[in-house]
Motif scaffolding. Sequence first.
Motif, PDB file in Angstrom:
ATOM      1  N   GLY A 179       0.718  -1.276  -0.428  1.00 35.09           N
ATOM      2  CA  GLY A 179       0.633  -0.262   0.182  1.00 35.09           C
ATOM      3  C   GLY A 179       1.118   1.105   0.449  1.00 35.09           C
ATOM      4  N   MET A 180       2.122   1.130   0.380  1.00 36.78           N
ATOM      5  CA  MET A 180       2.937   2.531   0.852  1.00 36.78           C
ATOM      6  C   MET A 180       3.346   2.923  -0.538  1.00 36.78           C
ATOM      7  SD  MET A 180       2.719   3.542   3.878  1.00 36.78           S
ATOM      8  CE  MET A 180       4.019   4.626   3.753  1.00 36.78           C
ATOM      9  N   LYS A 181       3.943   1.224  -1.142  1.00 34.95           N
ATOM     10  CA  LYS A 181       4.297   1.705  -2.745  1.00 34.95           C
ATOM     11  C   LYS A 181       3.491   2.065  -3.116  1.00 34.95           C
ATOM     12  CE  LYS A 181       7.256  -1.591  -3.518  1.00 34.95           C
ATOM     13  NZ  LYS A 181       8.036  -3.029  -3.992  1.00 34.95           N
ATOM     14  N   ASP A 182       2.485   1.677  -3.215  1.00 34.25           N
ATOM     15  CA  ASP A 182       1.300   2.127  -4.314  1.00 34.25           C
ATOM     16  C   ASP A 182       0.856   3.411  -4.062  1.00 34.25           C
ATOM     17  OD1 ASP A 182       1.097  -0.217  -5.472  1.00 34.25           O
ATOM     18  OD2 ASP A 182      -0.846  -1.227  -4.244  1.00 34.25           O
ATOM     19  N   GLU A 183       1.020   4.053  -2.768  1.00 40.63           N
ATOM     20  CA  GLU A 183       0.719   5.524  -3.017  1.00 40.63           C
ATOM     21  C   GLU A 183       2.074   6.213  -3.152  1.00 40.63           C
ATOM     22  OE1 GLU A 183       0.710   8.199   1.247  1.00 40.63           O
ATOM     23  OE2 GLU A 183      -0.942   6.441   1.313  1.00 40.63           O
ATOM     24  N   GLU A 184       2.791   5.675  -3.118  1.00 40.91           N
ATOM     25  CA  GLU A 184       4.397   6.590  -3.420  1.00 40.91           C
ATOM     26  C   GLU A 184       4.157   6.347  -5.081  1.00 40.91           C
ATOM     27  OE1 GLU A 184       7.845   4.831  -2.300  1.00 40.91           O
ATOM     28  OE2 GLU A 184       7.611   5.419   0.121  1.00 40.91           O
ATOM     29  N   ASN A 185       4.038   5.468  -5.925  1.00 38.80           N
ATOM     30  CA  ASN A 185       3.752   5.634  -7.052  1.00 38.80           C
ATOM     31  C   ASN A 185       2.500   6.909  -7.699  1.00 38.80           C
ATOM     32  OD1 ASN A 185       5.886   3.880  -7.801  1.00 38.80           O
ATOM     33  ND2 ASN A 185       3.741   2.098  -8.375  1.00 38.80           N
ATOM     34  N   ALA A 186       1.514   6.380  -7.188  1.00 42.51           N
ATOM     35  CA  ALA A 186       0.127   7.535  -7.192  1.00 42.51           C
ATOM     36  C   ALA A 186       0.573   9.192  -7.427  1.00 42.51           C
ATOM     37  CB  ALA A 186      -1.181   7.335  -6.755  1.00 42.51           C
ATOM     38  N   GLU A 187       1.059   8.904  -5.837  1.00 46.51           N
ATOM     39  CA  GLU A 187       1.962  10.228  -5.636  1.00 46.51           C
ATOM     40  C   GLU A 187       3.426  10.736  -7.287  1.00 46.51           C
ATOM     41  OE1 GLU A 187       3.485  11.458  -2.098  1.00 46.51           O
ATOM     42  OE2 GLU A 187       1.695  10.903  -1.090  1.00 46.51           O
ATOM     43  N   ALA A 188       3.933  10.395  -7.477  1.00 42.37           N
ATOM     44  CA  ALA A 188       4.870  10.767  -8.346  1.00 42.37           C
ATOM     45  C   ALA A 188       4.028  11.001  -9.585  1.00 42.37           C
ATOM     46  CB  ALA A 188       5.454   9.290  -8.551  1.00 42.37           C
ATOM     47  N   ALA A 189       3.245  10.106  -9.895  1.00 40.02           N
ATOM     48  CA  ALA A 189       2.331  10.015 -11.257  1.00 40.02           C
ATOM     49  C   ALA A 189       1.677  11.588 -11.521  1.00 40.02           C
ATOM     50  CB  ALA A 189       1.480   9.047 -11.403  1.00 40.02           C
ATOM     51  N   LYS A 190       1.168  12.009  -9.938  1.00 39.31           N
ATOM     52  CA  LYS A 190       0.447  13.391 -10.469  1.00 39.31           C
ATOM     53  C   LYS A 190       1.769  14.055 -10.522  1.00 39.31           C
ATOM     54  CE  LYS A 190      -2.967  11.822  -6.715  1.00 39.31           C
ATOM     55  NZ  LYS A 190      -3.378  12.549  -5.883  1.00 39.31           N
TER      56      LYS A 190
END
Length: 61
Positions: free
Chosen positions: A42-53
């Motif tokens: 979940g933490m990795k997915d959140e980091e990827n989502a923030e990076a995509a933004k």
Amino acid sequence: MGSFSVMHWVVVLLIVLLLFGAGKLPNVMGDLAKGVKAFKSGMKDEENAEAAKQGEPKSLT
């Protein structure tokens, strides 16, 4: 008040064994490991989502 001694950890282990029993302990530890893996994912997915933004490329790790 520093870290606990080895004797403290032995007493804690004995209490855990008395509460859960030796048979249930592997199940409890397996469930704990699954929870940690889910948290890391979940933490990795959140980091990827923030990076995509922010327009950064996704990390491959």
